[in-house]
Scaffold this active site. Structure first.
Site, PDB file in Angstrom:
ATOM      1  CG  ASP A 184      -2.197  -0.771   0.968  1.00 14.20           C
ATOM      2  OD1 ASP A 184      -2.470  -1.075  -0.205  1.00 14.20           O
ATOM      3  OD2 ASP A 184      -2.915  -1.065   1.941  1.00 14.20           O
ATOM      4  CE  LYS A 217       3.335   4.750  -9.557  1.00  9.42           C
ATOM      5  NZ  LYS A 217       4.625   5.417  -9.764  1.00  9.42           N
ATOM      6  CG  MET A 229      -8.232   7.588   7.205  1.00 11.10           C
ATOM      7  SD  MET A 229      -9.232   6.234   6.633  1.00 11.10           S
ATOM      8  CE  MET A 229      -9.910   5.619   8.162  1.00 11.10           C
TER       9      MET A 229
HETATM   10  C1  LIG Z   1      -6.554   3.870   5.752  1.00 12.60           C
HETATM   11  S1  LIG Z   1      -5.969   4.291   7.355  1.00 12.60           S
HETATM   12  C2  LIG Z   1      -4.919   2.926   7.647  1.00 12.60           C
HETATM   13  C3  LIG Z   1      -4.559   2.749   9.101  1.00 12.60           C
HETATM   14  C4  LIG Z   1      -3.593   1.605   9.325  1.00 12.60           C
HETATM   15  N1  LIG Z   1      -4.192   0.330   9.004  1.00 12.60           N
HETATM   16  C5  LIG Z   1      -3.038   1.555  10.755  1.00 12.60           C
HETATM   17  O1  LIG Z   1      -3.342   0.632  11.525  1.00 12.60           O
HETATM   18  O2  LIG Z   1      -2.248   2.449  11.074  1.00 12.60           O
HETATM   19  C6  LIG Z   1      -4.847   5.583   6.914  1.00 12.60           C
HETATM   20  C7  LIG Z   1      -4.778   6.668   7.997  1.00 12.60           C
HETATM   21  O3  LIG Z   1      -3.923   6.249   9.049  1.00 12.60           O
HETATM   22  C8  LIG Z   1      -3.249   7.373   9.572  1.00 12.60           C
HETATM   23  N2  LIG Z   1      -1.797   7.175   9.395  1.00 12.60           N
HETATM   24  C9  LIG Z   1      -1.198   6.082   8.920  1.00 12.60           C
HETATM   25  N3  LIG Z   1       0.145   6.209   8.955  1.00 12.60           N
HETATM   26  C10 LIG Z   1       0.377   7.433   9.473  1.00 12.60           C
HETATM   27  C11 LIG Z   1       1.561   8.162   9.776  1.00 12.60           C
HETATM   28  N4  LIG Z   1       2.786   7.651   9.553  1.00 12.60           N
HETATM   29  N5  LIG Z   1       1.438   9.401  10.310  1.00 12.60           N
HETATM   30  C12 LIG Z   1       0.219   9.927  10.558  1.00 12.60           C
HETATM   31  N6  LIG Z   1      -0.928   9.285  10.280  1.00 12.60           N
HETATM   32  C13 LIG Z   1      -0.856   8.055   9.759  1.00 12.60           C
HETATM   33  C14 LIG Z   1      -3.740   8.607   8.830  1.00 12.60           C
HETATM   34  O4  LIG Z   1      -4.842   9.131   9.555  1.00 12.60           O
HETATM   35  C15 LIG Z   1      -4.197   7.979   7.522  1.00 12.60           C
HETATM   36  O5  LIG Z   1      -5.146   8.794   6.871  1.00 12.60           O
END
Ligand SMILES: C[S@@+](CC[C@H](N)C(=O)[O-])C[C@H]1O[C@@H](n2cnc3c(N)ncnc32)[C@H](O)[C@@H]1O
Length: 261
Positions: free
Chosen positions: A36, A58, A169
């Site tokens: 991803d 992508k 998100m």
């Molecule tokens: C589709 S969700 C996936 C979450 C993922 N499965 C997890 O457990 O971290 C994606 C969201 O996770 C958060 N996110 C993931 N990685 C991040 C990071 N390195 N810094 C800040 N937010 C992050 C953001 O809010 C982003 O929009």
């Protein structure tokens, strides 16, 4: 022909060292790796030279693959007898659509194994120096999506529950989310923080209150991926728990900055 196994593996939130030993072992063995957008790219260096690497974030047209297309790809490779490692940011079962992929495989008789990951929901606040619980300050935390403003989340119940609120998100919708929380009875001076690109060389944190955090994040041009934390625990960062951003020498600068392709 034997059917391959699908491994749904959490890559962690950004620091490539946060993948589990099991996840790394399987990554090194996989025939196909479908990854991803938010997966630390350094992890791809761990794959076998012969492994097929597919960026699900992508497509060749530079558009993201739809969930249906990703499911089809996973199933296609597994039915061809290949072991597929589906590498996901954070944890595969926390807002990661891992459940949908597991069900799709199961319907086709493909064996699935899940390797949990370190979710950004708690790791990104930790890298910003914000404990989600702290004795006498917060004894619960709730993780919500900021994506479904309408019917997904009961903000009144959330405000009643107390404790720390973690929003994934939610950058674009932050003004609406903070309004909802204020209307639900949370005090305007409740501490709040937004952390962008947590656990990476690009980590930035802005702090403020529930009243002003959306405007501050907008002024500072905070973009996704970012996590918002609302609650008294945010104060602990300013009281000295902000370890990562004050590392000396700043070890995290050694990691290449991630990009959103
Ligand atoms: C589709 S969700 C996936 C979450 C993922 N499965 C997890 O457990 O971290 C994606 C969201 O996770 C958060 N996110 C993931 N990685 C991040 C990071 N390195 N810094 C800040 N937010 C992050 C953001 O809010 C982003 O929009």
């Amino acid at each position: 022909m034997t059917i391959g196994t699908v491994f749904l593996v959490g890559a962690g939130p950004g620091d490539p060292d946060l993948i589990t030993r099991k996840g790394l072992r399987l990554l090194r063995q996989a025939d196909v790796v479908i990854y991803d957008r938010l997966v630390p790219r350094q992890l791809l260096d761990e794959t076998r030279p012969a492994a097929e690497l597919i960026n699900a974030g992508k497509a060749p047209t530079r558009h993201r693959l739809s969930q249906a297309a990703i499911n089809a790809l996973i199933i296609d490779r597994a039915l061809a007898g290949l072991d597929v490692l589906r590498l996901k940011g954070g944890d595969p079962f926390v807002f990661g659509r891992g459940g949908e992929e597991a069900l799709a495989c199961q319907r086709c008789g493909i064996p699935v194994e899940v390797v949990p990951g370190v979710s950004s929901a708690f790791a990104v606040p930790a890298y910003a120096g914000i404990p989600l619980t702290q004795r006498h300050i917060s004894s619960a935390f709730t993780v919500i999506t900021g994506h479904e403003i309408g019917d997904g989340v009961n903000y009144a119940a959330l405000a009643d529950l107390g404790g720390t609120i973690v929003i994934l998100m939610g950058v674009k919708q932050l003004p609406k989310i903070t309004d909802k929380l204020l209307l639900s009875g949370l005090a305007g001076d409740t501490p709040a923080a937004v952390i962008e690109w947590g656990a990476t060389a690009r980590q930035r944190t802005v702090t403020g209150t529930l009243q002003d955090i959306a405007a501050t994040a907008h002024e500072r041009a905070i973009r996704q991926p970012a996590i918002t934390v609302v609650g008294e625990v945010v104060r602990l960062r300013d009281e000295g728990v902000a370890w990562f951003e004050s590392l000396s020498p700043p070890l995290h600068r050694l990691w290449p900055a991630p990009t959103l392709e």
